[in-house]
Design a protein around this motif. Structure first.
Motif, short mmCIF file in Angstrom:
data_model
loop_
_atom_site.label_atom_id
_atom_site.label_comp_id
_atom_site.label_asym_id
_atom_site.label_seq_id
_atom_site.Cartn_x
_atom_site.Cartn_y
_atom_site.Cartn_z
N LYS A 5 1.06 -1.28 -0.28
CA LYS A 5 -0.12 0.16 -0.03
C LYS A 5 1.17 1.77 -0.45
O LYS A 5 0.06 2.11 0.22
CB LYS A 5 -1.35 0.01 1.45
CG LYS A 5 -2.54 -0.94 0.73
CD LYS A 5 -2.74 -1.48 2.38
CE LYS A 5 -3.86 -2.52 2.31
NZ LYS A 5 -4.66 -2.70 3.23
N ARG A 7 3.45 3.67 -1.65
CA ARG A 7 4.45 3.99 -2.90
C ARG A 7 5.89 3.98 -2.35
O ARG A 7 6.49 3.54 -3.46
CB ARG A 7 3.74 5.38 -3.69
CG ARG A 7 2.41 5.69 -3.74
CD ARG A 7 2.24 6.96 -4.44
NE ARG A 7 0.71 6.77 -4.58
CZ ARG A 7 -0.23 7.69 -4.07
NH1 ARG A 7 -0.17 7.63 -2.80
NH2 ARG A 7 -1.37 7.19 -4.50
N THR A 82 0.58 6.43 -10.51
CA THR A 82 -0.50 6.49 -9.39
C THR A 82 -1.23 7.68 -10.38
O THR A 82 -2.61 7.72 -10.64
CB THR A 82 0.42 7.19 -8.85
OG1 THR A 82 0.69 6.41 -7.61
CG2 THR A 82 -0.97 7.90 -7.42
N LEU A 150 -3.76 2.46 -5.41
CA LEU A 150 -2.70 3.63 -5.21
C LEU A 150 -2.74 3.96 -6.99
O LEU A 150 -2.69 4.69 -7.74
CB LEU A 150 -1.68 2.32 -5.38
CG LEU A 150 -1.10 2.18 -3.72
CD1 LEU A 150 0.45 1.66 -4.36
CD2 LEU A 150 -0.78 3.27 -3.09
#
Length: 169
Positions: A5, A7, A82, A150
């Protein structure tokens, strides 16, 4: 499988693992004479003379630096997904690999005391191929190991009135 979870963690891990096939291709190409220099020697040449860069300690330093660079380049690749979503991830990985590694090669071509960067066309072509291999591999890992939240494009949350405050909610 539990999805990642964060980045930064996802980028560092996938960038690092994406470097494995790139390194293998670089080593095979070097041994077959298609490339004149290994990535580790190029990285080491920034910091020390060519003779030291080609020593066992220099190569070890260079390999570690190459993997560190690949890990760091994984982070902007996650942010690319993203902002743009995870569709066409192979193409985005290809572009990310060419841009990230290509920019690195362009910036270091003539810096440092080692001057280990190859100038022949075949070596540079093989380096471009291995950079795209890194990008495609890292992108594939990012898409499969990253949490779905994400990849909900951020612009949607900034410009839509009914969007939640935090895209990860």
């Amino acid at each position: 499988m539990k999805k990642i979870k964060d980045r930064l963690t996802l980028g560092l891990l996938c960038g690092f693992l994406g470097n494995i096939p790139k390194t293998i291709l670089n080593e095979v190409s070097y041994r077959k004479g298609l490339e004149k220099t290994r990535y580790g020697e190029i990285v080491t040449g920034i910091f020390m003379p060519k003779k030291q860069a080609q020593s066992k300690d220099g190569v070890t330093f260079g390999v570690a630096g190459d993997y560190l660079l690949a890990s760091m380049l994984g982070i902007p690749l996650v942010y690319l997904f993203t902002y743009t979503g995870k569709d066409n991830y192979g193409l985005k990985g290809w572009v990310g690999g060419m841009a990230g590694m290509g920019l690195f090669r362009a910036l270091i071509a003539n810096i440092g005391p080692g001057k280990t960067y190859p100038k022949d066309v075949l070596s540079n072509s093989m380096m471009s191929i291995s950079s795209t291999l890194w990008g495609i591999t890292a992108a594939t890992l990012i898409v499969h190991w990253g949490d779905e939240r994400l990849f909900k494009t951020i612009y949607r949350y900034r410009y839509c009135k009914d969007a939640p405050e935090n895209p990860l909610d």
